[in-house]
Write a protein that holds these residues in place. Structure first.
Motif, PDB file in Angstrom:
ATOM      1  N   THR A 153       0.854  -1.188   0.000  1.00  0.00           N
ATOM      2  CA  THR A 153       0.000   0.000   0.000  1.00  0.00           C
ATOM      3  C   THR A 153       0.892   1.241   0.000  1.00  0.00           C
ATOM      4  OG1 THR A 153      -1.547  -1.234   1.348  1.00  0.00           O
ATOM      5  CG2 THR A 153      -1.902   1.149   1.217  1.00  0.00           C
ATOM      6  N   GLN A 154       0.621   2.144  -0.935  1.00  0.00           N
ATOM      7  CA  GLN A 154       1.413   3.370  -1.042  1.00  0.00           C
ATOM      8  C   GLN A 154       0.464   4.566  -1.137  1.00  0.00           C
ATOM      9  OE1 GLN A 154       5.011   2.743  -3.871  1.00  0.00           O
ATOM     10  NE2 GLN A 154       3.404   1.530  -4.807  1.00  0.00           N
ATOM     11  N   ALA A 155       0.912   5.701  -0.591  1.00  0.00           N
ATOM     12  CA  ALA A 155       0.109   6.924  -0.713  1.00  0.00           C
ATOM     13  C   ALA A 155       1.037   8.114  -0.864  1.00  0.00           C
ATOM     14  CB  ALA A 155      -0.770   7.085   0.523  1.00  0.00           C
ATOM     15  N   GLU A 156       0.603   9.075  -1.686  1.00  0.00           N
ATOM     16  CA  GLU A 156       1.422  10.282  -1.895  1.00  0.00           C
ATOM     17  C   GLU A 156       0.709  11.505  -1.315  1.00  0.00           C
ATOM     18  OE1 GLU A 156       3.958  10.745  -5.610  1.00  0.00           O
ATOM     19  OE2 GLU A 156       2.233   9.622  -6.360  1.00  0.00           O
ATOM     20  N   PHE A 157       1.510  12.382  -0.685  1.00  0.00           N
ATOM     21  CA  PHE A 157       0.970  13.603  -0.081  1.00  0.00           C
ATOM     22  C   PHE A 157       1.883  14.786  -0.383  1.00  0.00           C
ATOM     23  CE2 PHE A 157      -0.008  10.001   2.745  1.00  0.00           C
ATOM     24  CZ  PHE A 157      -1.385  10.073   2.827  1.00  0.00           C
ATOM     25  N   ASN A 158       1.288  15.993  -0.265  1.00  0.00           N
ATOM     26  CA  ASN A 158       2.117  17.214  -0.375  1.00  0.00           C
ATOM     27  C   ASN A 158       2.568  17.712   0.983  1.00  0.00           C
ATOM     28  OD1 ASN A 158       2.014  17.567  -3.172  1.00  0.00           O
ATOM     29  ND2 ASN A 158      -0.095  18.301  -2.996  1.00  0.00           N
ATOM     30  N   THR A 159       1.801  17.319   2.023  1.00  0.00           N
ATOM     31  CA  THR A 159       2.178  17.752   3.374  1.00  0.00           C
ATOM     32  C   THR A 159       2.257  16.533   4.282  1.00  0.00           C
ATOM     33  OG1 THR A 159      -0.093  17.996   4.138  1.00  0.00           O
ATOM     34  CG2 THR A 159       0.929  19.937   3.113  1.00  0.00           C
ATOM     35  N   LEU A 160       2.944  16.706   5.404  1.00  0.00           N
ATOM     36  CA  LEU A 160       3.121  15.593   6.346  1.00  0.00           C
ATOM     37  C   LEU A 160       1.875  15.375   7.195  1.00  0.00           C
ATOM     38  CD1 LEU A 160       4.985  13.508   7.714  1.00  0.00           C
ATOM     39  CD2 LEU A 160       5.958  15.364   9.072  1.00  0.00           C
ATOM     40  N   GLU A 161       1.114  16.433   7.367  1.00  0.00           N
ATOM     41  CA  GLU A 161      -0.036  16.427   8.272  1.00  0.00           C
ATOM     42  C   GLU A 161      -0.905  15.145   8.204  1.00  0.00           C
ATOM     43  OE1 GLU A 161      -0.565  18.558  10.673  1.00  0.00           O
ATOM     44  OE2 GLU A 161      -2.443  17.558  11.218  1.00  0.00           O
ATOM     45  N   PRO A 162      -1.395  14.761   7.011  1.00  0.00           N
ATOM     46  CA  PRO A 162      -2.286  13.580   6.995  1.00  0.00           C
ATOM     47  C   PRO A 162      -1.589  12.266   7.315  1.00  0.00           C
ATOM     48  CG  PRO A 162      -2.080  14.576   4.786  1.00  0.00           C
ATOM     49  CD  PRO A 162      -1.213  15.365   5.694  1.00  0.00           C
ATOM     50  N   ALA A 163      -0.247  12.239   7.275  1.00  0.00           N
ATOM     51  CA  ALA A 163       0.471  10.964   7.447  1.00  0.00           C
ATOM     52  C   ALA A 163       1.138  10.809   8.810  1.00  0.00           C
ATOM     53  CB  ALA A 163       1.529  10.833   6.357  1.00  0.00           C
ATOM     54  N   ILE A 164       1.335  11.904   9.517  1.00  0.00           N
ATOM     55  CA  ILE A 164       2.212  11.847  10.698  1.00  0.00           C
ATOM     56  C   ILE A 164       1.684  10.911  11.799  1.00  0.00           C
ATOM     57  CG2 ILE A 164       1.239  13.982  11.735  1.00  0.00           C
ATOM     58  CD1 ILE A 164       4.923  12.922  11.994  1.00  0.00           C
ATOM     59  N   LYS A 165       0.358  10.915  12.009  1.00  0.00           N
ATOM     60  CA  LYS A 165      -0.186  10.154  13.149  1.00  0.00           C
ATOM     61  C   LYS A 165       0.036   8.652  13.030  1.00  0.00           C
ATOM     62  CE  LYS A 165      -4.212  10.943  15.105  1.00  0.00           C
ATOM     63  NZ  LYS A 165      -5.642  11.361  15.132  1.00  0.00           N
ATOM     64  N   GLU A 166      -0.018   8.136  11.806  1.00  0.00           N
ATOM     65  CA  GLU A 166       0.100   6.677  11.629  1.00  0.00           C
ATOM     66  C   GLU A 166       1.558   6.229  11.423  1.00  0.00           C
ATOM     67  OE1 GLU A 166      -1.674   5.148   8.061  1.00  0.00           O
ATOM     68  OE2 GLU A 166      -0.590   6.544   6.779  1.00  0.00           O
ATOM     69  N   THR A 167       2.483   7.187  11.337  1.00  0.00           N
ATOM     70  CA  THR A 167       3.857   6.867  10.941  1.00  0.00           C
ATOM     71  C   THR A 167       4.671   6.208  12.062  1.00  0.00           C
ATOM     72  OG1 THR A 167       3.889   8.669   9.337  1.00  0.00           O
ATOM     73  CG2 THR A 167       6.025   7.960  10.178  1.00  0.00           C
ATOM     74  N   ASP A 168       5.348   5.099  11.715  1.00  0.00           N
ATOM     75  CA  ASP A 168       6.276   4.459  12.659  1.00  0.00           C
ATOM     76  C   ASP A 168       7.714   4.898  12.397  1.00  0.00           C
ATOM     77  OD1 ASP A 168       4.421   2.538  14.019  1.00  0.00           O
ATOM     78  OD2 ASP A 168       4.131   1.910  11.934  1.00  0.00           O
ATOM     79  N   VAL A 169       8.027   5.133  11.109  1.00  0.00           N
ATOM     80  CA  VAL A 169       9.370   5.585  10.738  1.00  0.00           C
ATOM     81  C   VAL A 169       9.211   6.812   9.838  1.00  0.00           C
ATOM     82  CG1 VAL A 169      11.509   5.020   9.516  1.00  0.00           C
ATOM     83  CG2 VAL A 169      10.292   3.226  10.788  1.00  0.00           C
ATOM     84  N   LEU A 170       9.752   7.937  10.293  1.00  0.00           N
ATOM     85  CA  LEU A 170       9.733   9.147   9.463  1.00  0.00           C
ATOM     86  C   LEU A 170      11.135   9.324   8.891  1.00  0.00           C
ATOM     87  CD1 LEU A 170       8.388  11.730   8.411  1.00  0.00           C
ATOM     88  CD2 LEU A 170       9.030  12.853  10.562  1.00  0.00           C
ATOM     89  N   TYR A 171      11.251   9.150   7.575  1.00  0.00           N
ATOM     90  CA  TYR A 171      12.566   9.183   6.909  1.00  0.00           C
ATOM     91  C   TYR A 171      12.671  10.498   6.140  1.00  0.00           C
ATOM     92  CZ  TYR A 171      16.675   7.301   4.449  1.00  0.00           C
ATOM     93  OH  TYR A 171      17.952   7.082   3.967  1.00  0.00           O
ATOM     94  N   VAL A 172      13.467  11.413   6.679  1.00  0.00           N
ATOM     95  CA  VAL A 172      13.559  12.773   6.134  1.00  0.00           C
ATOM     96  C   VAL A 172      14.774  12.861   5.210  1.00  0.00           C
ATOM     97  CG1 VAL A 172      13.738  15.226   6.777  1.00  0.00           C
ATOM     98  CG2 VAL A 172      12.603  13.604   8.323  1.00  0.00           C
ATOM     99  N   THR A 173      14.639  13.583   4.090  1.00  0.00           N
ATOM    100  CA  THR A 173      15.795  13.730   3.190  1.00  0.00           C
ATOM    101  C   THR A 173      16.026  15.202   2.830  1.00  0.00           C
ATOM    102  OG1 THR A 173      14.480  13.514   1.157  1.00  0.00           O
ATOM    103  CG2 THR A 173      15.357  11.474   2.113  1.00  0.00           C
ATOM    104  N   ARG A 174      17.226  15.451   2.406  1.00  0.00           N
ATOM    105  CA  ARG A 174      17.678  16.784   1.962  1.00  0.00           C
ATOM    106  C   ARG A 174      17.248  17.017   0.511  1.00  0.00           C
ATOM    107  NH1 ARG A 174      22.600  17.980  -1.032  1.00  0.00           N
ATOM    108  NH2 ARG A 174      23.057  15.752  -1.249  1.00  0.00           N
ATOM    109  N   VAL A 175      16.882  18.251   0.182  1.00  0.00           N
ATOM    110  CA  VAL A 175      16.646  18.571  -1.232  1.00  0.00           C
ATOM    111  C   VAL A 175      18.018  18.645  -1.906  1.00  0.00           C
ATOM    112  CG1 VAL A 175      15.663  20.235  -2.863  1.00  0.00           C
ATOM    113  CG2 VAL A 175      14.505  19.785  -0.685  1.00  0.00           C
ATOM    114  N   GLN A 176      18.187  17.837  -2.971  1.00  0.00           N
ATOM    115  CA  GLN A 176      19.511  17.600  -3.570  1.00  0.00           C
ATOM    116  C   GLN A 176      19.887  18.718  -4.547  1.00  0.00           C
ATOM    117  OE1 GLN A 176      21.009  13.929  -3.194  1.00  0.00           O
ATOM    118  NE2 GLN A 176      19.820  14.361  -1.341  1.00  0.00           N
ATOM    119  N   LYS A 177      20.337  19.818  -3.987  1.00  0.00           N
ATOM    120  CA  LYS A 177      20.643  21.030  -4.768  1.00  0.00           C
ATOM    121  C   LYS A 177      21.480  20.732  -6.015  1.00  0.00           C
ATOM    122  CE  LYS A 177      22.741  25.567  -4.198  1.00  0.00           C
ATOM    123  NZ  LYS A 177      23.510  26.445  -3.321  1.00  0.00           N
TER     124      LYS A 177
END
Ligand code: ASP
Length: 330
Positions: free
Chosen positions: A230-254
């Motif tokens: 199951t995959q889902a795409e979002f523009n903001t973190l808000e709808p996904a944060i509550k269910e998240t077990d692992v939040l994997y943050v990345t740098r914008v690759q200038k």
């Protein structure tokens, strides 16, 4: 064993302490996470866990004494290059570090295949970082010795994904049943390309949070969908944060942007702060392949959920495991 590595195989029969040629990864390249299945990962995690215990108990030991690693980096690196260095030295091996290709024959126009064929005369394994997708596969075509892909442009970063998965396993005890949210530059970030593929070996849910212009490539979404994840795409973190077990943050690759104005528009799209974490699970972990350039505020560092510094240490154990495995000592 690589097909073209007959000479190494032949030679090691005469050594007093030969390599374990029946070992699962002996002589193999590590080019993409696509080459691994769940059993492989279980094995790698097991070896990495033992490496962790050994380092904590004795620091260094002589498993790879006499072996030489060539670190060949055509792009900047802090963690990958120094963790491979540390891994090799903690296993009693030694190193040819080429972190400044500008000072090597590459600056005189030497081709990658020739540089690789040179280094393998002196080393037993080559770790390669290169700006072009597929560079490691090309190197592996010419090399008799194992090539380990340490990042090929916007392609893959398989050893990072292995250490990311190991981090999740060690921190949360399992990967099955988790919701993993990948956030930031999902278009150019090679670590998320590898990690999403690797996660699809487990029963996970994957959320992708990115600006429109930095969405995860559609071929990766399709590949993963074929495994019924199951995959889902979002523009903001808000709808996904509550269910998240692992939040994997990345740098914008200038460095991957052709249009720097576009980079300016998206570079600060997300910043994780103490406030963000109020809505998150108490047992969630926050990961980042690093370097960070503002995506995670420093006030988050002391939160027990911040796993990104521990993640670097897990990387050492995974890279020790991989070196031991491809050199037939595990
Ligand atoms: N260090 C990671 C890489 O080499 C992540 C990054 O550079 O943002 O891909």
């Amino acid at each position: 064993m690589k097909e073209n590595s007959l000479s190494i195989e032949k030679k090691s029969r005469y050594l007093p302490f030969g390599d374990q040629q029946d070992s699962l990864f002996y002589g193999k390249d590590i080019l993409s996470v696509k080459q691994f299945n769940r059993d492989d990962l279980e094995y790698i995690f097991g070896v990495a866990h033992e490496m962790r215990e050994m380092v904590q108990r004795v620091g260094s030991f002589d498993l790879l004494k006499g072996k030489i690693l060539a670190n060949l980096f055509y792009e900047p690196s802090t963690r990958t290059s120094s963790s491979f260095t540390s891994a090799m030295e903690r296993l009693g091996g030694s190193l040819i570090p080429i972190n400044e290709v500008h000072y090597s024959s590459v600056a005189e126009g030497e081709s990658l295949p020739d540089t690789i064929r040179t280094l393998e005369c002196y080393a037993d394994v080559i770790v390669l970082r290169h700006p072009e997708v597929g560079a490691s596969a090309l190197a592996a075509k010419y090399a008799k010795k194992p090539i380990i892909n340490a990042g090929d442009g916007i392609g893959e970063h398989p050893t990072q994904a292995l250490l990311d998965a190991f981090t999740i396993y060690e921190e949360l005890g399992t990967l099955d049943g988790l919701t993993v949210t990948l956030l930031g530059d999902l278009k150019y970030g090679r670590t998320v390309h590898s990690l999403a593929r690797l996660l699809s070996l487990y029963k996970v849910k994957i959320n992708y949070v990115s600006p429109e212009v930095l969405r995860i490539p559609s071929e990766i979404l399709e590949e993963i969908a074929e495994k019924n994840i199951t995959q889902a795409e979002f523009n903001t973190l808000e709808p996904a944060i509550k269910e998240t077990d692992v939040l994997y943050v990345t740098r914008v690759q200038k460095e991957r942007f052709e249009d720097l104005d576009q980079y300016e528009q998206v570079k600060s799209a997300y910043v994780i702060t103490a406030d963000t974490l109020i809505r998150a699970k108490k047992k969630m972990i926050i990961m980042h392949p690093l370097p960070r350039v503002g995506e995670i505020s420093m006030e988050v560092d002391n939160d027990p959920r911040a796993a990104y510094f521990r993640q670097m240490e897990y990387g050492l154990y995974v890279r020790m495991a991989l070196l031991a495995m491809v050199l037939g000592k595990s």
